[in-house]
Design a protein around this motif. Structure first.
Motif, PDB file in Angstrom:
ATOM      1  N   GLY A 113       1.029  -1.241  -0.001  1.00 51.86           N
ATOM      2  CA  GLY A 113       0.242   0.139  -0.083  1.00 51.86           C
ATOM      3  C   GLY A 113       0.307   1.156  -0.070  1.00 51.86           C
ATOM      4  N   LYS A 114       2.068   0.741   0.096  1.00 51.73           N
ATOM      5  CA  LYS A 114       2.827   2.428   0.129  1.00 51.73           C
ATOM      6  C   LYS A 114       3.804   2.421  -1.433  1.00 51.73           C
ATOM      7  N   THR A 115       3.380   3.450  -1.881  1.00 53.48           N
ATOM      8  CA  THR A 115       4.405   3.904  -3.297  1.00 53.48           C
ATOM      9  C   THR A 115       5.760   5.109  -2.945  1.00 53.48           C
ATOM     10  N   SER A 116       6.705   4.359  -2.961  1.00 54.12           N
ATOM     11  CA  SER A 116       7.785   5.693  -2.809  1.00 54.12           C
ATOM     12  C   SER A 116       8.369   6.073  -3.775  1.00 54.12           C
ATOM     13  N   VAL A 117       9.591   6.857  -4.024  1.00 60.47           N
ATOM     14  CA  VAL A 117      10.229   7.760  -4.753  1.00 60.47           C
ATOM     15  C   VAL A 117      12.214   7.730  -3.949  1.00 60.47           C
ATOM     16  N   THR A 118      12.685   7.755  -4.320  1.00 58.36           N
ATOM     17  CA  THR A 118      14.201   7.772  -3.580  1.00 58.36           C
ATOM     18  C   THR A 118      14.286   9.056  -4.415  1.00 58.36           C
ATOM     19  N   PHE A 119      15.142   9.928  -4.212  1.00 58.70           N
ATOM     20  CA  PHE A 119      15.829  11.334  -4.813  1.00 58.70           C
ATOM     21  C   PHE A 119      16.952  11.062  -5.268  1.00 58.70           C
ATOM     22  N   THR A 120      17.480  11.123  -6.764  1.00 58.96           N
ATOM     23  CA  THR A 120      18.665  11.350  -6.802  1.00 58.96           C
ATOM     24  C   THR A 120      19.332  12.252  -6.639  1.00 58.96           C
ATOM     25  N   THR A 121      18.805  13.242  -7.635  1.00 56.10           N
ATOM     26  CA  THR A 121      19.598  14.536  -6.810  1.00 56.10           C
ATOM     27  C   THR A 121      19.250  15.638  -6.080  1.00 56.10           C
ATOM     28  N   ASP A 122      20.636  16.399  -6.095  1.00 51.55           N
ATOM     29  CA  ASP A 122      20.202  17.630  -5.022  1.00 51.55           C
ATOM     30  C   ASP A 122      19.075  18.100  -5.359  1.00 51.55           C
ATOM     31  N   THR A 123      18.158  18.657  -4.747  1.00 56.05           N
ATOM     32  CA  THR A 123      16.453  19.060  -5.202  1.00 56.05           C
ATOM     33  C   THR A 123      15.532  19.730  -3.956  1.00 56.05           C
ATOM     34  N   THR A 124      15.864  20.786  -4.256  1.00 53.01           N
ATOM     35  CA  THR A 124      14.910  21.190  -2.800  1.00 53.01           C
ATOM     36  C   THR A 124      13.347  21.325  -2.577  1.00 53.01           C
ATOM     37  N   ALA A 125      12.087  21.810  -3.948  1.00 54.41           N
ATOM     38  CA  ALA A 125      11.791  21.923  -3.917  1.00 54.41           C
ATOM     39  C   ALA A 125      10.988  21.011  -5.667  1.00 54.41           C
ATOM     40  N   ALA A 126      10.511  21.054  -5.473  1.00 55.62           N
ATOM     41  CA  ALA A 126       8.702  19.144  -6.096  1.00 55.62           C
ATOM     42  C   ALA A 126       7.658  19.098  -6.522  1.00 55.62           C
ATOM     43  N   THR A 127       6.986  18.848  -7.615  1.00 60.23           N
ATOM     44  CA  THR A 127       5.754  18.654  -7.729  1.00 60.23           C
ATOM     45  C   THR A 127       5.712  17.846  -7.882  1.00 60.23           C
ATOM     46  N   LEU A 128       4.989  16.176  -7.588  1.00 58.99           N
ATOM     47  CA  LEU A 128       5.276  15.232  -7.872  1.00 58.99           C
ATOM     48  C   LEU A 128       3.757  14.254  -8.308  1.00 58.99           C
ATOM     49  N   ARG A 129       3.299  13.573  -9.131  1.00 55.53           N
ATOM     50  CA  ARG A 129       2.364  13.222  -9.556  1.00 55.53           C
ATOM     51  C   ARG A 129       1.779  11.788  -9.176  1.00 55.53           C
ATOM     52  N   TYR A 130       0.181  11.077  -8.656  1.00 55.85           N
ATOM     53  CA  TYR A 130       0.737  10.168  -8.497  1.00 55.85           C
ATOM     54  C   TYR A 130      -0.461   9.756  -8.626  1.00 55.85           C
ATOM     55  N   PHE A 131      -0.546   8.578  -9.390  1.00 61.29           N
ATOM     56  CA  PHE A 131      -1.734   7.955  -9.576  1.00 61.29           C
ATOM     57  C   PHE A 131      -2.103   6.290  -9.444  1.00 61.29           C
ATOM     58  N   TYR A 132      -3.323   6.137  -7.952  1.00 56.45           N
ATOM     59  CA  TYR A 132      -3.557   5.167  -8.206  1.00 56.45           C
ATOM     60  C   TYR A 132      -4.709   4.965  -8.887  1.00 56.45           C
ATOM     61  N   ARG A 133      -4.506   3.628  -8.965  1.00 55.31           N
ATOM     62  CA  ARG A 133      -5.173   3.087  -9.827  1.00 55.31           C
ATOM     63  C   ARG A 133      -6.074   1.662  -9.110  1.00 55.31           C
ATOM     64  N   ILE A 134      -7.562   2.318  -9.393  1.00 51.97           N
ATOM     65  CA  ILE A 134      -8.038   1.987  -7.997  1.00 51.97           C
ATOM     66  C   ILE A 134      -8.218   0.105  -8.707  1.00 51.97           C
ATOM     67  N   PRO A 135      -8.501  -0.736  -7.415  1.00 49.95           N
ATOM     68  CA  PRO A 135      -8.324  -1.977  -7.513  1.00 49.95           C
ATOM     69  C   PRO A 135      -9.599  -2.497  -7.127  1.00 49.95           C
ATOM     70  N   ALA A 136     -10.032  -3.495  -7.702  1.00 54.41           N
ATOM     71  CA  ALA A 136     -11.173  -4.413  -7.536  1.00 54.41           C
ATOM     72  C   ALA A 136     -11.965  -4.259  -5.987  1.00 54.41           C
ATOM     73  N   SER A 137     -11.211  -4.523  -4.969  1.00 59.99           N
ATOM     74  CA  SER A 137     -10.662  -4.844  -3.855  1.00 59.99           C
ATOM     75  C   SER A 137     -11.288  -3.321  -3.288  1.00 59.99           C
ATOM     76  N   ALA A 138     -11.637  -2.136  -3.741  1.00 58.11           N
ATOM     77  CA  ALA A 138     -11.706  -1.283  -3.191  1.00 58.11           C
ATOM     78  C   ALA A 138     -13.209  -0.854  -3.075  1.00 58.11           C
ATOM     79  N   LYS A 139     -14.114  -1.476  -4.444  1.00 51.94           N
ATOM     80  CA  LYS A 139     -15.377  -0.851  -4.521  1.00 51.94           C
ATOM     81  C   LYS A 139     -16.064  -1.175  -3.749  1.00 51.94           C
ATOM     82  N   GLY A 140     -17.191  -0.123  -3.852  1.00 52.46           N
ATOM     83  CA  GLY A 140     -17.711   0.334  -2.325  1.00 52.46           C
ATOM     84  C   GLY A 140     -16.938   0.609  -1.826  1.00 52.46           C
TER      85      GLY A 140
END
Length: 327
Positions: A113-140
């Motif tokens: 249930g956890k989705t993670s990204v490890t940064f590899t550049t020296d970054t002080t600000a970022a906007t990341l997009r997250y796409f949650y694909r809805i599984p059948a187990s979540a219906k209702g």
């Protein structure tokens, strides 16, 4: 490489609002917080349907004097399907209105249930997009998300989103139908069958697709219940295919999930729950592209909306998409 982003607009707007709201005579000076900050917005619209994505944009920023961002993650209360991911690119909009992505880390990893990204550049600000694909187990169910980021100085920030209700309806897109061959539609299976398959699934066949060009008669493309033999000219139904259905034709009801056009509305669970087509006939003819039909099966188990994506008079065929609700 130091990505010298300034504080993201999403983070600065509240701060700038505070500055502008202060009157000069107050003698107040509001300085942006000298700390790690984050913000999040939900980008996707409409009902949350199994198989679709819920999309977010997660922004984080830390003053350069305090360190850099080393990781970001999202924890969902119900683990997403395999296609769930957190972008490893930070996006900004250039002067032409185009979204430009810059790689800031490794591709995301999903685990429990956890989705993670490890940064590899020296970054002080970022906007990341997250796409949650809805599984059948979540219906209702209702789903919540916790977005978080970690800085090189050990500090963390987090942002809670949700809960969001997942619809109980199902959806299938772009089913080809063709007169006499791929003509038998099952709402229960959300599938189209040929004559031989229809005979082995006779108790599930709710509609027959056909195309007729009859002089002085308006017929064209039709969706007709097997029971409505008057509107099935020159058709010999497979053995056992004889069910009825309520069929209500509508115009210009372009569901945005099914039609995927610029304009339209979303059909949701509530629309099926409140639908009343008790007096509807068992056929719909003269169907055009971008029209549709509401359907209720004879056993009262399902209601559906069938959208006509396209029609082909010469080929005696069409493409349909379906939303279905289980009563």
């Amino acid at each position: 490489m130091n990505l010298k982003y300034k504080y993201l607009a999403a983070l600065l707007i509240p701060l700038l609002t505070m500055v502008w709201s202060c009157k000069e005579e107050d003698g107040l000076t509001v300085v942006p917080k000298n700390e790690f900050q984050n913000d999040c917005i939900k980008r996707s619209l409409g009902p949350n349907v199994v198989g679709l994505d819920i999309e977010f944009a997660y922004a984080m920023a830390i003053p350069k004097s305090l360190g850099k961002i080393v990781s970001a993650e999202v924890v969902a209360s119900v683990a997403g399907a395999e296609a769930t991911y957190l972008e490893n690119k930070s996006y900004y909009t250039n002067g032409s209105g185009q979204d430009i992505g810059i790689t800031i880390g490794n591709k995301s990893v999903n685990a429990d249930g956890k989705t993670s990204v490890t940064f590899t550049t020296d970054t002080t600000a970022a906007t990341l997009r997250y796409f949650y694909r809805i599984p059948a187990s979540a219906k209702g169910k209702e789903i919540s998300f916790v977005f978080s980021a970690t800085a090189s100085n050990g500090t963390t920030v987090s942002y809670n989103m949700g809960p969001y209700k997942v619809a109980t309806m199902d959806m299938v897109l772009d089913l080809p139908v063709k007169d006499s061959s791929a003509a038998y539609i099952s709402i229960e299976d959300m599938a189209v069958y040929g004559p031989a398959q229809a005979a082995t699934n006779a108790s599930k066949i709710d509609l027959v697709y056909l195309y007729r060009s009859i002089p002085n008669v308006v017929f064209g493309h039709g969706l007709v219940a097997p029971s409505s033999t008057t509107y099935l000219p020159n058709i010999t139904l497979p053995a056992g295919v004889n069910r009825s259905a309520k069929v209500n034709k509508v115009w210009a009801l372009r569901d945005l999930h099914l039609a995927r056009l610029q304009y339209g509305i979303y059909i949701d669970d509530l629309d099926f729950q409140t639908l009343d087509i008790n007096t509807a006939p068992d056929y719909a003819i003269n169907l055009k592209a971008e029209s549709g039909v509401w359907v209720e099966t004879a056993d009262g188990k399902y209601r559906a909306y069938i959208y006509i994506n396209s029609v082909n008079n010469t080929g005696k065929s069409a493409t349909i998409s379906i939303k279905r609700y289980t009563l």
